[in-house]
Design a protein around this motif. Sequence first.
Motif, PDB file in Angstrom:
ATOM      1  N   LEU A 250       0.837  -1.206   0.000  1.00  0.00           N
ATOM      2  CA  LEU A 250       0.000   0.000   0.000  1.00  0.00           C
ATOM      3  C   LEU A 250       0.870   1.254   0.000  1.00  0.00           C
ATOM      4  CD1 LEU A 250      -2.805  -1.019   2.537  1.00  0.00           C
ATOM      5  CD2 LEU A 250      -3.051  -0.760   0.062  1.00  0.00           C
ATOM      6  N   LEU A 251       1.915   1.260   0.804  1.00  0.00           N
ATOM      7  CA  LEU A 251       2.813   2.415   0.844  1.00  0.00           C
ATOM      8  C   LEU A 251       3.540   2.587  -0.481  1.00  0.00           C
ATOM      9  CD1 LEU A 251       4.320   2.010   4.441  1.00  0.00           C
ATOM     10  CD2 LEU A 251       2.505   3.563   3.693  1.00  0.00           C
ATOM     11  N   GLN A 252       3.925   1.466  -1.107  1.00  0.00           N
ATOM     12  CA  GLN A 252       4.587   1.548  -2.401  1.00  0.00           C
ATOM     13  C   GLN A 252       3.633   2.114  -3.455  1.00  0.00           C
ATOM     14  OE1 GLN A 252       8.051   0.213  -3.127  1.00  0.00           O
ATOM     15  NE2 GLN A 252       7.561   1.810  -4.578  1.00  0.00           N
ATOM     16  N   GLY A 253       2.355   1.675  -3.413  1.00  0.00           N
ATOM     17  CA  GLY A 253       1.377   2.208  -4.353  1.00  0.00           C
ATOM     18  C   GLY A 253       1.122   3.688  -4.141  1.00  0.00           C
ATOM     19  N   VAL A 254       1.076   4.120  -2.888  1.00  0.00           N
ATOM     20  CA  VAL A 254       0.899   5.547  -2.594  1.00  0.00           C
ATOM     21  C   VAL A 254       2.062   6.351  -3.168  1.00  0.00           C
ATOM     22  CG1 VAL A 254       0.908   7.254  -0.732  1.00  0.00           C
ATOM     23  CG2 VAL A 254      -0.544   5.213  -0.564  1.00  0.00           C
ATOM     24  N   GLU A 255       3.276   5.830  -3.018  1.00  0.00           N
ATOM     25  CA  GLU A 255       4.455   6.531  -3.547  1.00  0.00           C
ATOM     26  C   GLU A 255       4.366   6.670  -5.065  1.00  0.00           C
ATOM     27  OE1 GLU A 255       9.258   5.730  -3.794  1.00  0.00           O
ATOM     28  OE2 GLU A 255       8.134   4.953  -2.064  1.00  0.00           O
ATOM     29  N   ILE A 256       3.926   5.609  -5.725  1.00  0.00           N
ATOM     30  CA  ILE A 256       3.780   5.666  -7.188  1.00  0.00           C
ATOM     31  C   ILE A 256       2.741   6.708  -7.579  1.00  0.00           C
ATOM     32  CG2 ILE A 256       3.017   4.356  -9.200  1.00  0.00           C
ATOM     33  CD1 ILE A 256       4.094   1.828  -7.776  1.00  0.00           C
ATOM     34  N   LEU A 257       1.603   6.718  -6.879  1.00  0.00           N
ATOM     35  CA  LEU A 257       0.519   7.642  -7.233  1.00  0.00           C
ATOM     36  C   LEU A 257       0.854   9.081  -6.877  1.00  0.00           C
ATOM     37  CD1 LEU A 257      -2.429   5.332  -6.231  1.00  0.00           C
ATOM     38  CD2 LEU A 257      -2.141   6.381  -8.480  1.00  0.00           C
ATOM     39  N   GLU A 258       1.637   9.286  -5.844  1.00  0.00           N
ATOM     40  CA  GLU A 258       2.049  10.656  -5.520  1.00  0.00           C
ATOM     41  C   GLU A 258       2.911  11.249  -6.630  1.00  0.00           C
ATOM     42  OE1 GLU A 258       3.852  10.099  -1.722  1.00  0.00           O
ATOM     43  OE2 GLU A 258       2.043  10.714  -0.613  1.00  0.00           O
ATOM     44  N   ALA A 259       3.702  10.391  -7.279  1.00  0.00           N
ATOM     45  CA  ALA A 259       4.557  10.861  -8.369  1.00  0.00           C
ATOM     46  C   ALA A 259       3.834  10.880  -9.713  1.00  0.00           C
ATOM     47  CB  ALA A 259       5.796   9.972  -8.466  1.00  0.00           C
ATOM     48  N   PHE A 260       2.628  10.365  -9.742  1.00  0.00           N
ATOM     49  CA  PHE A 260       1.875  10.261 -10.998  1.00  0.00           C
ATOM     50  C   PHE A 260       1.396  11.646 -11.418  1.00  0.00           C
ATOM     51  CE2 PHE A 260      -1.967   8.961 -13.462  1.00  0.00           C
ATOM     52  CZ  PHE A 260      -1.317   8.115 -14.367  1.00  0.00           C
ATOM     53  N   PRO A 261       1.548  12.023 -12.697  1.00  0.00           N
ATOM     54  CA  PRO A 261       1.181  13.380 -13.139  1.00  0.00           C
ATOM     55  C   PRO A 261      -0.319  13.650 -13.043  1.00  0.00           C
ATOM     56  CG  PRO A 261       1.751  11.985 -15.015  1.00  0.00           C
ATOM     57  CD  PRO A 261       2.122  11.213 -13.789  1.00  0.00           C
ATOM     58  N   GLU A 262      -0.686  14.900 -12.821  1.00  0.00           N
ATOM     59  CA  GLU A 262      -2.093  15.281 -12.687  1.00  0.00           C
ATOM     60  C   GLU A 262      -2.845  15.071 -13.997  1.00  0.00           C
ATOM     61  OE1 GLU A 262      -3.912  16.156 -10.154  1.00  0.00           O
ATOM     62  OE2 GLU A 262      -2.319  16.095  -8.663  1.00  0.00           O
ATOM     63  N   ASN A 263      -2.303  15.589 -15.095  1.00  0.00           N
ATOM     64  CA  ASN A 263      -2.969  15.458 -16.395  1.00  0.00           C
ATOM     65  C   ASN A 263      -2.275  14.354 -17.191  1.00  0.00           C
ATOM     66  OD1 ASN A 263      -4.931  17.668 -16.180  1.00  0.00           O
ATOM     67  ND2 ASN A 263      -3.108  18.969 -16.095  1.00  0.00           N
ATOM     68  N   ALA A 264      -2.423  13.148 -16.699  1.00  0.00           N
ATOM     69  CA  ALA A 264      -1.692  12.021 -17.261  1.00  0.00           C
ATOM     70  C   ALA A 264      -2.232  11.623 -18.630  1.00  0.00           C
ATOM     71  CB  ALA A 264      -1.765  10.838 -16.301  1.00  0.00           C
ATOM     72  N   SER A 265      -1.333  11.110 -19.459  1.00  0.00           N
ATOM     73  CA  SER A 265      -1.723  10.601 -20.773  1.00  0.00           C
ATOM     74  C   SER A 265      -2.174   9.152 -20.649  1.00  0.00           C
ATOM     75  CB  SER A 265      -0.532  10.689 -21.725  1.00  0.00           C
ATOM     76  OG  SER A 265       0.500   9.798 -21.300  1.00  0.00           O
ATOM     77  N   ASP A 266      -2.691   8.623 -21.747  1.00  0.00           N
ATOM     78  CA  ASP A 266      -3.087   7.222 -21.756  1.00  0.00           C
ATOM     79  C   ASP A 266      -1.883   6.319 -21.484  1.00  0.00           C
ATOM     80  OD1 ASP A 266      -5.577   8.136 -22.404  1.00  0.00           O
ATOM     81  OD2 ASP A 266      -5.430   7.675 -24.537  1.00  0.00           O
ATOM     82  N   GLU A 267      -0.729   6.683 -22.065  1.00  0.00           N
ATOM     83  CA  GLU A 267       0.475   5.885 -21.851  1.00  0.00           C
ATOM     84  C   GLU A 267       0.932   5.952 -20.395  1.00  0.00           C
ATOM     85  OE1 GLU A 267      -0.046   6.711 -26.051  1.00  0.00           O
ATOM     86  OE2 GLU A 267       0.005   8.037 -24.305  1.00  0.00           O
ATOM     87  N   ASP A 268       0.710   7.096 -19.734  1.00  0.00           N
ATOM     88  CA  ASP A 268       1.046   7.203 -18.312  1.00  0.00           C
ATOM     89  C   ASP A 268       0.225   6.214 -17.484  1.00  0.00           C
ATOM     90  OD1 ASP A 268       2.910   9.248 -18.672  1.00  0.00           O
ATOM     91  OD2 ASP A 268       1.386  10.820 -18.517  1.00  0.00           O
ATOM     92  N   TYR A 269      -1.066   6.090 -17.817  1.00  0.00           N
ATOM     93  CA  TYR A 269      -1.914   5.147 -17.085  1.00  0.00           C
ATOM     94  C   TYR A 269      -1.505   3.706 -17.364  1.00  0.00           C
ATOM     95  CZ  TYR A 269      -5.177   8.496 -15.090  1.00  0.00           C
ATOM     96  OH  TYR A 269      -5.733   9.489 -14.322  1.00  0.00           O
ATOM     97  N   ALA A 270      -1.048   3.435 -18.594  1.00  0.00           N
ATOM     98  CA  ALA A 270      -0.563   2.086 -18.899  1.00  0.00           C
ATOM     99  C   ALA A 270       0.682   1.769 -18.076  1.00  0.00           C
ATOM    100  CB  ALA A 270      -0.261   1.966 -20.387  1.00  0.00           C
ATOM    101  N   LEU A 271       1.580   2.744 -17.949  1.00  0.00           N
ATOM    102  CA  LEU A 271       2.771   2.551 -17.123  1.00  0.00           C
ATOM    103  C   LEU A 271       2.386   2.400 -15.656  1.00  0.00           C
ATOM    104  CD1 LEU A 271       5.819   2.443 -16.765  1.00  0.00           C
ATOM    105  CD2 LEU A 271       5.839   4.956 -16.670  1.00  0.00           C
ATOM    106  N   LEU A 272       1.395   3.162 -15.206  1.00  0.00           N
ATOM    107  CA  LEU A 272       0.919   3.032 -13.824  1.00  0.00           C
ATOM    108  C   LEU A 272       0.452   1.606 -13.556  1.00  0.00           C
ATOM    109  CD1 LEU A 272      -0.009   4.201 -11.065  1.00  0.00           C
ATOM    110  CD2 LEU A 272      -2.174   4.815 -12.188  1.00  0.00           C
TER     111      LEU A 272
END
Length: 881
Positions: A250-272
């Motif tokens: 859960l903490l690792q997922g939070v860290e990933i999402l905190e770094a995730f861009p606000e206006n993410a592209s489709d490719e950003d969501y695929a990488l997520l």
Amino acid sequence: MVKDKSVQLEINAKDLHAVGYRTEDAFLVKEGSLVRKDINYATSDRANQIRDELLAEGVLEPEGDQLRFTKDYPFSSPSRAAMVVLGRNANGWDEWRTPEGILMSKAMSVSRDSDTPLLTEDQKQKILEKYQQLLSQNQLATEQQYSQEYARFRERFGPQVLAGLDGEALLNLLQDPGNRDGLIYWLEFKNDEEFETRRYGGIAGGSALKYRVFKRKETGHWQAADKSNYPHDISIEEAIEIARSHRDQLLQGVEILEAFPENASDEDYALLQDQMDELAPDVSRLGWGHKYFSLLFPDKLDDFQSPDWQRFYILKLLQLPPEGNGRYINACRFVPASREVGIPIVNYSRILNALYGDLHRYWRVGTTGGKTQIDYWPMMKDTGCIAIGWPKLGNLSWVDVKTESRSKLKKLIHEKYPNNSSAEGRATTEVTNFVARLNEGDFVWAANGSTILGVGRVTGEYRFNPKDEFPHQRPVEWLNLDEWKMPVNEGLQSTFREIKKHSINILETERRIQSSKSVVKQIGKGSGKKVVLTGVPGRIQSILERKGQVILYGPPGTGKTYWAEQTARDLAAISALGKRYEVLDESEKRVILGDDRTTGMMRFCCFHPAYGYEDFLEGYRPESVDGQVSFTLRDGVFKQLCKDAAQNPEKNFYLIIDEINRGDIPRIFGELLTILEKDKRTKRIILLVSQESFTVPENVFLIGTMNTADRSISLLDAALRRRFGFYEMMPDGSVLKDTSISGIPLRAWFDSFNTRIREYVGRDARNLQIGHSYLMQSGSPIKSVAALKRIIRDDLIPLLEEYCYEDYSTLAIILGNQIVDEAGQRIRQELFEEGQETALVQALLSPCPEISASSEAMSSEASQLSDETDEEEDETEELKP
């Protein structure tokens, strides 16, 4: 779609050549692929670690200046595979390409042109209209309420809290479903003023195994799922280790999402998706894990906690969902779309649910008969059903999805249609799916091979018609009767099969349904036509088809008798003439209702305390013959209806019993209760009085109405309750629309009035509300203060005086102290005199000043201004020469 070895994905450069392909649950790099030996250590320690592991396992071996795959190897994601191939961090969706140079994100239906909006203008308008409707009905929380609840959740379960816990404290907070202050309870069950979890997507249902570790209710022991997903006891130390793993992920997922861009592209969501699969696999792939993340990051994730629900709504919006089963990649279809309409994602998901309903499945049924190749499509189309063969199996109403039922069915198929075990197993699955898994609301293709002949919506339960060669049937409403080819062949070797493998097939189905007007399917007896009803009549029709009789119940004035008559008229007209009652001419209407000389197909009676068996079924009645009184045996209203129905089996007959709960039901029905049930309609009994043999024909239907202000449904005779279906009809302020009377927003006033009744009248107050019919006239809301005055004075006040017998303090709260003189214990009747309309309006609004600021009031005022503007424009037009 990129799913098999025939369609390759590649990464090519001067110093590498790798080939891979996507499977259902992994990404495989093919044997012989050459990858970089050098690692960019500044960007990827993980790449080095994974390569060392693969070298140690013999999956990779040196070959000159490169490394070579010695066998096909599955990676958890395309990004992880690309990282190993390239020797650095990589978004595999941007690195892997088809041999034609198409990015994987394009080939897998993930990315779209950034300049192309997700929603069409029509879709935006529909969504915004539904948004305003839900707001006006107070069905959506405010942004302030959402923000407060998000903050409370983070305060209790945010990353800082989890990071500071260990041992039993961590275990109890994360994994104990019985802990009302724990995470599981908040995610699944908590619905109160502090936090209303149902607003944020459901994960309810099933067992606690979905949390992977939990405390057993009966024993208090900690349990976890084994490889077969069966619970077994574990030690508290083992449970703590699992809780620690969940916390760390859960903490690792939070860290990933905190770094995730606000206006993410489709490719950003695929990488997520790839990052979640790699770094938080145990929690991110579960509904509760996704809900945890969506509550902490509501601007980055949607709150559909299941990928099935995500794909369902994406397809309803006429878009192709990304390939795969990930929850996080699908957010690229929801988060940007919610921004396009300017609606928070938490409300956007509620609107989609309101527009498109709950999840349903898509199925294909074949229309030709096995070896005979007889075409049964005309029968299905004309009788409004889908059907399958296997007539020797008989009535299969007993079939369900349980193992015991499947075993019994397979044995029956072996006896009646012997074949090899595999074929018998497939037949068992198909029949079980048709009878037990196919649900009302599911969509079905009627297909001949790959040709779709019609698309319908299932409207009822399984029925058996022994007269047909395809006797196992489900009623449907045909939505589209265009003939077309399925884009990708699916289910061609099956009589009945779910369509789910290729999303393009479902997308084409939705396109055709949404682009065409709904087909009103007509079938039946007599003229051969039947109209499928919708709305309230459709619900009543569905219950009648299933049970044979229904009771409409609710507070006074909710339209029970109105809908009973409307539905019975329509169903009788459909049965006899193939069209609804409103389009009949006068001679046709007499067939339905009868006249002075004949009885019709729809009849009416009203129960009361003096009503008896002799009125309803049969009994002796006095009559004068030659001046002498004698007693003659006469048929009651129901017995006569049954006789007429038996003589006209091609028509349906309907009896409306108004105020059914006011009669002594066991005395009135007598032995008739035994044969009212749908499956006992052919059973014969001997009537007590005449000693005649009697049966209730299958074409007889009963519709009762019951005012719950008189008697609660729970007090009805248990035998009657079991034989009738029930449909609750409650006050519905929406039918009052935007009506405003002398500044009173009628709907808001009506809703507020009923709220005060529920709060102050006392026990069973829900059933003592006033119905909307009180404020309706000829099917439309009343329009004048004079009409409102008469209704309040002559109908509502006497009703409330009965409810609040001599309790003038409660009356004053409900009606307002300007109408009720509490000290004098009287109603100020002078307010209802001529010339007191302004004072009356003020008095009616005094108990509910807040409604002037309600959305209903604003809507009423806007509607009134619009009407006035239209009138002025009309007058201007008339003045033109």
